[in-house]
Motif scaffolding. Sequence first.
Motif: not given
Length: 174
Positions: A84-111
């Motif tokens: 990523k090149t933004a502060h969040n993990a969504f804006t400049t990646t395909n994270l949302q598409q990856f999660l949505t394609a797998r039916g994932i609605r719950k996240l655990t965030v660490s880092g």
Amino acid sequence: MSNALIVIDVQESFRQLPDWHLVSQPNIVDQVNRLVHAARERKDPVVWVLGTRPGTGTVFDPALGYCRLMDGLQPVEGEPVLTKTAHNAFTTTNLQQFLTARGIRKLTVSGIKTEQCCETTTRIASDLGFDVTFAIDATATTPIGDLGVAEIIERTEYVLDGRFATIRTVDQLT
């Protein structure tokens, strides 16, 4: 498989910064590995995210070689490593598409950093409709000006809990 573990910026870049010795969670790798192990046992996806600032000449510039997971963290086959090149993990990646394609609605965030990339990702995820758990002791930060790490963590817990996420410890999640 409705939950995914998101590991944000647990990368060598941070160890190169002059304030790393003041980090709130010196054993961040161990804490993240506990979550990774539990996620893999449940067959939940683990998504690794690395923060970069190409062309800056800083420790976050991939050309310098520090934009890699900290020693002791190892993705397995099939686990994406997003850049990523933004502060969040969504804006400049395909994270949302990856999660949505797998039916994932719950996240655990660490880092790293608790109040910056982890908190921002959590807020965006919540706004996108994800149910987020924030693994508070599997995040790390360093002091900001006169704010110590305990104050930063307390503030992050306060602003996220019940609004954007549920705050949990690694012990509660494993």
